[in-house]
Design a protein around this motif. Sequence first.
Motif, PDB file in Angstrom:
ATOM      1  N   THR A 114      77.552 109.693 -48.546  1.00  0.00           N
ATOM      2  CA  THR A 114      76.160 109.516 -48.455  1.00  0.00           C
ATOM      3  C   THR A 114      75.896 110.681 -49.230  1.00  0.00           C
ATOM      4  O   THR A 114      76.220 111.957 -49.234  1.00  0.00           O
ATOM      5  CB  THR A 114      75.599 109.870 -46.963  1.00  0.00           C
ATOM      6  OG1 THR A 114      75.912 108.636 -46.260  1.00  0.00           O
ATOM      7  CG2 THR A 114      73.975 110.089 -47.039  1.00  0.00           C
ATOM      8  N   THR A 115      74.895 110.615 -50.348  1.00  0.00           N
ATOM      9  CA  THR A 115      74.434 111.636 -51.377  1.00  0.00           C
ATOM     10  C   THR A 115      72.959 111.290 -51.549  1.00  0.00           C
ATOM     11  O   THR A 115      72.392 110.266 -50.787  1.00  0.00           O
ATOM     12  CB  THR A 115      75.105 111.436 -52.797  1.00  0.00           C
ATOM     13  OG1 THR A 115      74.871 109.980 -53.028  1.00  0.00           O
ATOM     14  CG2 THR A 115      76.430 111.428 -52.636  1.00  0.00           C
ATOM     15  N   ALA A 116      72.235 112.449 -51.973  1.00  0.00           N
ATOM     16  CA  ALA A 116      71.155 112.431 -52.157  1.00  0.00           C
ATOM     17  C   ALA A 116      70.383 111.813 -53.519  1.00  0.00           C
ATOM     18  O   ALA A 116      69.445 111.170 -53.756  1.00  0.00           O
ATOM     19  CB  ALA A 116      70.250 114.055 -52.511  1.00  0.00           C
ATOM     20  N   ILE A 117      71.398 111.352 -54.438  1.00  0.00           N
ATOM     21  CA  ILE A 117      71.304 110.643 -55.356  1.00  0.00           C
ATOM     22  C   ILE A 117      72.360 109.465 -55.833  1.00  0.00           C
ATOM     23  O   ILE A 117      73.449 109.640 -54.983  1.00  0.00           O
ATOM     24  CB  ILE A 117      71.273 111.477 -56.682  1.00  0.00           C
ATOM     25  CG1 ILE A 117      72.592 112.298 -57.181  1.00  0.00           C
ATOM     26  CG2 ILE A 117      70.011 112.496 -56.909  1.00  0.00           C
ATOM     27  CD1 ILE A 117      72.573 113.033 -58.202  1.00  0.00           C
ATOM     28  N   LYS A 149      67.351 112.768 -47.648  1.00  0.00           N
ATOM     29  CA  LYS A 149      67.092 113.867 -46.627  1.00  0.00           C
ATOM     30  C   LYS A 149      68.183 114.746 -46.605  1.00  0.00           C
ATOM     31  O   LYS A 149      68.066 116.008 -46.230  1.00  0.00           O
ATOM     32  CB  LYS A 149      67.018 113.037 -45.267  1.00  0.00           C
ATOM     33  CG  LYS A 149      65.889 112.289 -45.187  1.00  0.00           C
ATOM     34  CD  LYS A 149      65.823 111.692 -43.666  1.00  0.00           C
ATOM     35  CE  LYS A 149      64.738 110.483 -43.735  1.00  0.00           C
ATOM     36  NZ  LYS A 149      64.985 109.600 -42.461  1.00  0.00           N
ATOM     37  N   ILE A 150      69.290 114.452 -47.052  1.00  0.00           N
ATOM     38  CA  ILE A 150      70.472 115.457 -47.111  1.00  0.00           C
ATOM     39  C   ILE A 150      70.362 116.484 -48.219  1.00  0.00           C
ATOM     40  O   ILE A 150      71.207 117.444 -48.247  1.00  0.00           O
ATOM     41  CB  ILE A 150      71.742 114.742 -47.071  1.00  0.00           C
ATOM     42  CG1 ILE A 150      72.041 114.173 -48.609  1.00  0.00           C
ATOM     43  CG2 ILE A 150      72.084 113.737 -46.172  1.00  0.00           C
ATOM     44  CD1 ILE A 150      73.580 113.719 -48.693  1.00  0.00           C
ATOM     45  N   ILE A 151      69.275 116.335 -49.165  1.00  0.00           N
ATOM     46  CA  ILE A 151      68.973 117.332 -50.145  1.00  0.00           C
ATOM     47  C   ILE A 151      69.784 117.290 -51.101  1.00  0.00           C
ATOM     48  O   ILE A 151      69.446 117.192 -52.502  1.00  0.00           O
ATOM     49  CB  ILE A 151      68.790 118.665 -49.475  1.00  0.00           C
ATOM     50  CG1 ILE A 151      67.454 118.552 -48.526  1.00  0.00           C
ATOM     51  CG2 ILE A 151      68.265 119.767 -50.691  1.00  0.00           C
ATOM     52  CD1 ILE A 151      67.341 120.150 -47.828  1.00  0.00           C
ATOM     53  N   GLY A 152      71.095 117.600 -51.161  1.00  0.00           N
ATOM     54  CA  GLY A 152      72.288 117.484 -51.951  1.00  0.00           C
ATOM     55  C   GLY A 152      73.693 117.648 -51.263  1.00  0.00           C
ATOM     56  O   GLY A 152      73.650 117.516 -50.045  1.00  0.00           O
ATOM     57  N   GLY A 153      74.826 117.460 -52.086  1.00  0.00           N
ATOM     58  CA  GLY A 153      75.868 117.540 -51.575  1.00  0.00           C
ATOM     59  C   GLY A 153      76.440 116.198 -51.053  1.00  0.00           C
ATOM     60  O   GLY A 153      75.930 115.328 -51.559  1.00  0.00           O
ATOM     61  N   ASN A 161      86.060 110.056 -38.487  1.00  0.00           N
ATOM     62  CA  ASN A 161      85.947 111.387 -39.143  1.00  0.00           C
ATOM     63  C   ASN A 161      84.698 111.609 -39.992  1.00  0.00           C
ATOM     64  O   ASN A 161      84.205 110.676 -40.554  1.00  0.00           O
ATOM     65  CB  ASN A 161      87.118 111.796 -39.633  1.00  0.00           C
ATOM     66  CG  ASN A 161      88.228 111.829 -38.985  1.00  0.00           C
ATOM     67  OD1 ASN A 161      88.320 111.959 -37.780  1.00  0.00           O
ATOM     68  ND2 ASN A 161      89.485 110.949 -39.525  1.00  0.00           N
ATOM     69  N   ILE A 162      83.930 112.714 -39.853  1.00  0.00           N
ATOM     70  CA  ILE A 162      82.868 113.008 -40.534  1.00  0.00           C
ATOM     71  C   ILE A 162      83.008 114.097 -41.339  1.00  0.00           C
ATOM     72  O   ILE A 162      83.314 115.224 -40.703  1.00  0.00           O
ATOM     73  CB  ILE A 162      81.487 113.049 -39.952  1.00  0.00           C
ATOM     74  CG1 ILE A 162      81.272 111.745 -39.148  1.00  0.00           C
ATOM     75  CG2 ILE A 162      80.320 113.530 -40.654  1.00  0.00           C
ATOM     76  CD1 ILE A 162      80.192 111.939 -38.248  1.00  0.00           C
ATOM     77  N   TYR A 163      83.061 114.318 -42.646  1.00  0.00           N
ATOM     78  CA  TYR A 163      83.128 115.709 -43.403  1.00  0.00           C
ATOM     79  C   TYR A 163      81.628 115.734 -44.038  1.00  0.00           C
ATOM     80  O   TYR A 163      81.195 114.933 -45.122  1.00  0.00           O
ATOM     81  CB  TYR A 163      84.269 115.187 -44.610  1.00  0.00           C
ATOM     82  CG  TYR A 163      85.414 114.870 -44.154  1.00  0.00           C
ATOM     83  CD1 TYR A 163      86.357 115.915 -43.780  1.00  0.00           C
ATOM     84  CD2 TYR A 163      85.644 113.499 -44.010  1.00  0.00           C
ATOM     85  CE1 TYR A 163      87.577 115.388 -43.056  1.00  0.00           C
ATOM     86  CE2 TYR A 163      87.012 113.175 -43.492  1.00  0.00           C
ATOM     87  CZ  TYR A 163      88.016 114.068 -43.076  1.00  0.00           C
ATOM     88  OH  TYR A 163      89.132 113.976 -42.562  1.00  0.00           O
ATOM     89  N   ASP A 164      81.129 116.854 -43.737  1.00  0.00           N
ATOM     90  CA  ASP A 164      79.449 117.034 -43.885  1.00  0.00           C
ATOM     91  C   ASP A 164      79.597 118.226 -45.115  1.00  0.00           C
ATOM     92  O   ASP A 164      79.797 119.401 -44.342  1.00  0.00           O
ATOM     93  CB  ASP A 164      78.922 117.147 -42.796  1.00  0.00           C
ATOM     94  CG  ASP A 164      77.262 117.388 -42.970  1.00  0.00           C
ATOM     95  OD1 ASP A 164      76.950 117.355 -44.290  1.00  0.00           O
ATOM     96  OD2 ASP A 164      76.432 117.067 -42.025  1.00  0.00           O
TER      97      ASP A 164
END
Length: 180
Positions: A114-117, A149-153, A161-164
């Motif tokens: 998941t990315t913002a762009i 919504k995640i703004i960036g990153g 597993n989740i790597y946020d």
Amino acid sequence: MALSNAEVASRYGQALFDVAESKDITSQTAAELAELQKVIEEQPDLLVFFVSPQITNEAKKEMLQSLQSNASQLVNDFLQMLFDYGRLQNVSDIIDEFNRLNDDKNGTVRVRVTTAIKLDDEQKAKISAKFAQVVGASKVVLEPVVDEKIIGGVVLRSQDNIYDGSVKSKIDKIKRLLLN
């Protein structure tokens, strides 16, 4: 005692995988199952059709035959068995379990990114290579998702597993620290 959907998926998926592996046709079977899964996703009422008591058994058999028309003997027998045992409504979960077992065998990891762009191919390749290195996988299959919504990153979800690494989660962490 009735089996849960997870138990049905696990048992049937394992059995299908074992037979495909014994015949050395796992990749061919996986490709066929992917096509079947695609048909099911495009026609969600298909599974409702098979479990509906209002539909005659003959009509269900005709529909099953159309699904089996271009299938290999293994997938044909698999669909027939699910029909005979009243388990066609579980076919998607069974296919998912087959794919999970096949991925484990091949060292493949599936990741929702998941990315913002929207990511370009070079970015996908870099994320895929880095994630493969981190988890020790020989292959990483990315499923890109855009969420502004995640703004960036980046947020990576793989199995449980989740790597946020999103900017939003870092801002939320700072807020929590300031409020405590």
